[in-house]
Design a protein around this motif. Structure first.
Motif, short mmCIF file in Angstrom:
data_model
loop_
_atom_site.label_atom_id
_atom_site.label_comp_id
_atom_site.label_asym_id
_atom_site.label_seq_id
_atom_site.Cartn_x
_atom_site.Cartn_y
_atom_site.Cartn_z
N TRP A 6 0.85 -1.19 0.00
CA TRP A 6 0.00 0.00 0.00
C TRP A 6 0.88 1.25 0.00
CZ3 TRP A 6 -5.36 0.16 0.13
CH2 TRP A 6 -6.00 -1.05 0.36
N GLN A 7 0.40 2.30 -0.65
CA GLN A 7 1.08 3.60 -0.62
C GLN A 7 0.16 4.59 0.08
OE1 GLN A 7 1.66 5.54 -4.39
NE2 GLN A 7 3.33 6.79 -3.58
N PHE A 8 0.78 5.48 0.87
CA PHE A 8 0.02 6.46 1.65
C PHE A 8 0.64 7.84 1.52
CE2 PHE A 8 -0.26 2.37 3.73
CZ PHE A 8 -1.60 2.23 4.02
N GLU A 9 -0.23 8.84 1.55
CA GLU A 9 0.19 10.23 1.67
C GLU A 9 -0.35 10.73 3.00
OE1 GLU A 9 -0.94 12.54 -1.74
OE2 GLU A 9 -0.12 11.03 -3.11
N ILE A 10 0.55 11.30 3.82
CA ILE A 10 0.22 11.68 5.19
C ILE A 10 0.51 13.16 5.41
CG2 ILE A 10 0.66 11.13 7.63
CD1 ILE A 10 -0.30 8.75 5.80
N ALA A 11 -0.42 13.85 6.06
CA ALA A 11 -0.18 15.25 6.45
C ALA A 11 0.90 15.26 7.54
CB ALA A 11 -1.46 15.89 6.97
N GLU A 12 1.76 16.26 7.51
CA GLU A 12 2.89 16.33 8.43
C GLU A 12 2.49 16.20 9.90
OE1 GLU A 12 6.61 19.26 9.57
OE2 GLU A 12 5.63 19.49 7.62
N LYS A 13 1.37 16.83 10.27
CA LYS A 13 0.96 16.79 11.68
C LYS A 13 0.47 15.41 12.12
CE LYS A 13 -3.63 18.52 10.61
NZ LYS A 13 -4.58 19.59 10.75
N LYS A 14 0.25 14.49 11.17
CA LYS A 14 -0.25 13.15 11.50
C LYS A 14 0.80 12.05 11.32
CE LYS A 14 -4.99 14.40 10.58
NZ LYS A 14 -6.21 14.10 9.88
N ILE A 15 2.02 12.43 10.99
CA ILE A 15 3.05 11.44 10.69
C ILE A 15 3.34 10.53 11.88
CG2 ILE A 15 5.54 11.19 10.25
CD1 ILE A 15 5.23 13.33 8.08
N ALA A 16 3.51 11.08 13.06
CA ALA A 16 3.84 10.25 14.24
C ALA A 16 2.74 9.23 14.51
CB ALA A 16 4.08 11.13 15.46
N ALA A 17 1.49 9.66 14.46
CA ALA A 17 0.38 8.74 14.70
C ALA A 17 0.29 7.68 13.60
CB ALA A 17 -0.94 9.51 14.80
N PHE A 18 0.53 8.08 12.37
CA PHE A 18 0.52 7.13 11.26
C PHE A 18 1.61 6.08 11.45
CE2 PHE A 18 2.33 5.71 7.26
CZ PHE A 18 1.22 5.12 6.66
N GLU A 19 2.83 6.52 11.73
CA GLU A 19 3.93 5.58 11.93
C GLU A 19 3.65 4.62 13.08
OE1 GLU A 19 7.50 7.91 12.29
OE2 GLU A 19 7.62 8.24 10.12
N ALA A 20 3.02 5.11 14.13
CA ALA A 20 2.68 4.26 15.27
C ALA A 20 1.65 3.21 14.89
CB ALA A 20 2.17 5.12 16.43
N ALA A 21 0.69 3.56 14.07
CA ALA A 21 -0.38 2.62 13.69
C ALA A 21 0.05 1.65 12.60
CB ALA A 21 -1.61 3.40 13.23
N TYR A 22 0.88 2.10 11.66
CA TYR A 22 1.19 1.30 10.48
C TYR A 22 2.57 0.65 10.51
CZ TYR A 22 -3.02 2.96 8.16
OH TYR A 22 -4.32 3.21 7.83
#
Length: 98
Positions: A6-22
């Motif tokens: 999968w490929q994802f585009e993430i807003a900068e303010k959500k990067i930490a939460a995204f990395e933690a979940a994925y």
């Protein structure tokens, strides 16, 4: 080996939460680990495009992945909805056999 990318585009303010979940120890990996046929997840961050990521999920076989989805579809869909606000764009690159 069966691999889903999968490929994802993430807003900068959500990067930490995204990395933690994925990430390989994140919520998705924890769900996938309920299957003994799951072989791991890699989270790759693009070196040149901020907020661009790829996940690589590995399973012993396509049949194992399909069985997991059938057995845990409700949990999968619930987690997917929970994580919706973490991503600006989500694209399945493909599912491959190796």
């Amino acid at each position: 080996m069966f691999i889903v990318i999968w490929q994802f585009e993430i807003a900068e303010k959500k990067i930490a939460a995204f990395e933690a979940a994925y990430g390989p120890e994140g919520d998705w990996a924890l769900l996938f680990r309920s299957s003994p046929e799951y072989r791991g997840t890699e989270l790759l961050r693009d070196a040149y495009v901020p907020g661009s990521y790829v996940t690589i999920d590995r399973w012993t076989s396509e049949e194992a992945f399909r069985a997991f989805r059938k057995e845990r579809d409700g949990d999968y869909e619930k987690l997917d909805r929970t994580c919706d606000d973490l991503t600006a764009k989500e694209t399945r690159i493909g599912a491959y056999t190796a």
